[in-house]
Design a protein around this motif. Structure first.
Motif, PDB file in Angstrom:
ATOM      1  N   LYS A  35       0.844  -1.193   0.000  1.00 45.62           N
ATOM      2  CA  LYS A  35       0.000   0.000   0.000  1.00 45.62           C
ATOM      3  C   LYS A  35       0.885   1.251   0.000  1.00 45.62           C
ATOM      4  CE  LYS A  35      -3.505  -2.387   2.762  1.00 45.62           C
ATOM      5  NZ  LYS A  35      -4.210  -2.431   4.069  1.00 45.62           N
ATOM      6  N   ARG A 254     -21.292   8.137  -9.864  1.00 47.20           N
ATOM      7  CA  ARG A 254     -19.967   7.584  -9.551  1.00 47.20           C
ATOM      8  C   ARG A 254     -19.906   6.107  -9.902  1.00 47.20           C
ATOM      9  NH1 ARG A 254     -15.967   5.950  -9.764  1.00 47.20           N
ATOM     10  NH2 ARG A 254     -14.186   5.856  -8.319  1.00 47.20           N
ATOM     11  N   GLU A 258     -17.834   3.389 -13.397  1.00 40.85           N
ATOM     12  CA  GLU A 258     -17.049   2.156 -13.254  1.00 40.85           C
ATOM     13  C   GLU A 258     -17.673   0.969 -13.983  1.00 40.85           C
ATOM     14  OE1 GLU A 258     -14.325   4.160 -11.110  1.00 40.85           O
ATOM     15  OE2 GLU A 258     -14.160   2.018 -11.549  1.00 40.85           O
ATOM     16  N   THR A 316     -19.499  -3.730  -7.769  1.00 39.63           N
ATOM     17  CA  THR A 316     -18.873  -2.419  -7.931  1.00 39.63           C
ATOM     18  C   THR A 316     -19.369  -1.452  -6.869  1.00 39.63           C
ATOM     19  OG1 THR A 316     -18.621  -2.721 -10.322  1.00 39.63           O
ATOM     20  CG2 THR A 316     -18.603  -0.452  -9.499  1.00 39.63           C
ATOM     21  N   ARG A 318     -20.588  -2.205  -3.908  1.00 40.66           N
ATOM     22  CA  ARG A 318     -20.067  -2.595  -2.596  1.00 40.66           C
ATOM     23  C   ARG A 318     -18.611  -2.154  -2.429  1.00 40.66           C
ATOM     24  NH1 ARG A 318     -20.810  -8.696  -1.954  1.00 40.66           N
ATOM     25  NH2 ARG A 318     -20.127  -8.288   0.163  1.00 40.66           N
ATOM     26  N   LYS A 319     -17.801  -2.266  -3.494  1.00 34.77           N
ATOM     27  CA  LYS A 319     -16.403  -1.835  -3.416  1.00 34.77           C
ATOM     28  C   LYS A 319     -16.308  -0.329  -3.191  1.00 34.77           C
ATOM     29  CE  LYS A 319     -14.424  -5.497  -6.298  1.00 34.77           C
ATOM     30  NZ  LYS A 319     -13.822  -5.814  -7.610  1.00 34.77           N
ATOM     31  N   LEU A 320     -17.151   0.428  -3.884  1.00 26.09           N
ATOM     32  CA  LEU A 320     -17.135   1.879  -3.720  1.00 26.09           C
ATOM     33  C   LEU A 320     -17.599   2.278  -2.324  1.00 26.09           C
ATOM     34  CD1 LEU A 320     -18.543   3.000  -7.206  1.00 26.09           C
ATOM     35  CD2 LEU A 320     -16.201   3.271  -6.365  1.00 26.09           C
ATOM     36  N   GLU A 321     -18.541   1.508  -1.773  1.00 25.10           N
ATOM     37  CA  GLU A 321     -18.976   1.802  -0.408  1.00 25.10           C
ATOM     38  C   GLU A 321     -17.868   1.496   0.593  1.00 25.10           C
ATOM     39  OE1 GLU A 321     -21.740  -0.764   1.527  1.00 25.10           O
ATOM     40  OE2 GLU A 321     -22.676   0.853   2.631  1.00 25.10           O
ATOM     41  N   GLU A 322     -17.179   0.360   0.385  1.00 27.77           N
ATOM     42  CA  GLU A 322     -16.097  -0.026   1.292  1.00 27.77           C
ATOM     43  C   GLU A 322     -14.972   1.002   1.294  1.00 27.77           C
ATOM     44  OE1 GLU A 322     -16.795  -4.863   0.773  1.00 27.77           O
ATOM     45  OE2 GLU A 322     -14.967  -3.922   0.010  1.00 27.77           O
ATOM     46  N   SER A 323     -14.740   1.624   0.132  1.00 24.75           N
ATOM     47  CA  SER A 323     -13.680   2.633   0.045  1.00 24.75           C
ATOM     48  C   SER A 323     -14.200   4.025   0.401  1.00 24.75           C
ATOM     49  CB  SER A 323     -13.082   2.647  -1.369  1.00 24.75           C
ATOM     50  OG  SER A 323     -14.066   2.991  -2.330  1.00 24.75           O
ATOM     51  N   ALA A 324     -15.461   4.084   0.876  1.00 24.50           N
ATOM     52  CA  ALA A 324     -16.095   5.335   1.337  1.00 24.50           C
ATOM     53  C   ALA A 324     -16.255   6.363   0.221  1.00 24.50           C
ATOM     54  CB  ALA A 324     -15.302   5.943   2.497  1.00 24.50           C
ATOM     55  N   GLU A 325     -16.314   5.899  -1.043  1.00 22.09           N
ATOM     56  CA  GLU A 325     -16.531   6.821  -2.150  1.00 22.09           C
ATOM     57  C   GLU A 325     -18.009   7.131  -2.339  1.00 22.09           C
ATOM     58  OE1 GLU A 325     -14.141   6.496  -5.743  1.00 22.09           O
ATOM     59  OE2 GLU A 325     -13.109   4.785  -4.842  1.00 22.09           O
TER      60      GLU A 325
END
Length: 338
Positions: A35, A254, A258, A316, A318-325
């Protein structure tokens, strides 16, 4: 870095010494898997490293080699197998130290041998076990692997197993070891003797978000009859394609950036008018026209293809939610966004 004894060297310092010893080309390859904050920390530590004795350098390289060797043995035959080989090579005390550090850093979990096995083989292995045993095992698998197995279980068993996963809280290491011995005799576990937290509502939600829609629907309908409060709790945490209506226009825009246009057209083919309207109003007029034309000209589409396209978009989201976008308004109280 001043000369130090082994016990005084931190993990970060050891990593810096190892990367210096490996050289810039190999270190650059390792950086690709780290990271940004890890790269920054290591770069700063490398820059601050001044003097390292040959003895310390040799110690760090040897420790790295031992950990790599242990990881290879675990991959080949499990923790028990690794411990046995390392004891022969390093002695019992050193072997325990290496395995202990490795399992702590990698969070090696029980049922390692099952996670490396095809889901179809695991199903044959466990389908005749008690539902509580199946629930215990699925709780330790990846959500994708657990979803495949849950989907293949008899319909009557699916909701029972899902309910047991959701209601599972803490399981004694002794119970886990007993189940492991039954399923795979040669595996000896080194799990921490504190009670292990597994299962729970979050666990079953992750699995249900991964299974096919028909399995998910059957399980939820059964739970709504047998355990309405649990079903309500699970549903509040789940996200299905139709729940795109829970997103505001900014979040939908947003997400659409993607999403592949062909997947979007297929997904909307099986969506209701409200969902289609929410998507189209967040597309440019040109792109909305193109998607509508694609939907019209593609003709009938298999439901399986529609569900797969919708699941891609859900993943997609769920990933954006996990990254707080983006933020999903799931209800259950006022959600304040600042």
């Amino acid at each position: 870095m001043p000369q130090q004894q082994e016990a005084e060297i931190t993990g970060l310092q050891k990593s810096a010494i190892l990367l210096i010893a490996l050289g810039p080309e190999r270190s650059a390859l390792i950086f690709q898997y780290l990271k940004e904050e890890e790269i920054e920390e290591l770069t700063l530590e490398i820059a601050n490293t001044r003097s390292v004795t040959p003895q310390v350098k040799e110690m760090v390289i040897e420790e790295f080699y031992q950990v790599c060797l242990a990881q290879q043995y675990i991959a080949e035959g499990g923790i028990g197998y690794a411990k046995e080989l390392l004891e022969k090579a390093l002695g019992e005390e050193k072997a325990n130290d290496v395995i202990g550090r490795l399992t702590a850093s990698l969070q090696v979990k029980p049922f390692e041998f099952i996670r490396k096995t095809e889901a179809s083989q695991v199903l044959n292995f466990i389908q005749d076990e008690h539902p509580q045993t199946i629930a215990l095992i699925l709780s330790y698998l990846s959500s994708a692997q657990a979803a495949m197995i849950l989907s293949a279980l008899p319909p009557d068993s699916q909701s029972d197993v899902a309910k047991r996963i959701a209601m599972m809280d803490r399981t004694s290491p002794d119970v886990i070891k007993d189940v492991e011995k039954i399923l795979e005799g040669k595996l000896s576990s080194l799990v921490n003797q504190d009670y292990t937290i597994i299962g729970g509502v979050d666990s079953v939600v992750e699995i249900l978000n991964t299974v096919d829609r028909s399995t998910e629907k059957h399980i939820m309908e059964t739970l709504e009859i047998d355990e309405p409060e649990l079903a309500d709790e699970i549903r509040k945490k789940m996200f299905v394609f139709e729940d795109i209506l829970l997103l505001d226009d900014r979040a939908i825009q947003r997400v659409l950036r993607e999403v592949d246009n062909s997947d979007l057209a297929i997904a909307l083919k099986g969506a209701n008018e409200e969902v289609q309207g929410a998507v189209f109003r967040n597309l440019s007029s040109r792109l909305a026209t193109m998607i509508r034309e694609d939907m019209e000209f593609m003709g009938p589409v298999r439901m399986k293809d529609v569900e797969e396209a919708q699941q891609k978009i859900v993943n997609t989201i769920r990933k954006l939610e996990e990254s707080a976008e983006i933020v999903i308004s799931r209800g259950g109280g006022d959600e304040i966004v600042v």
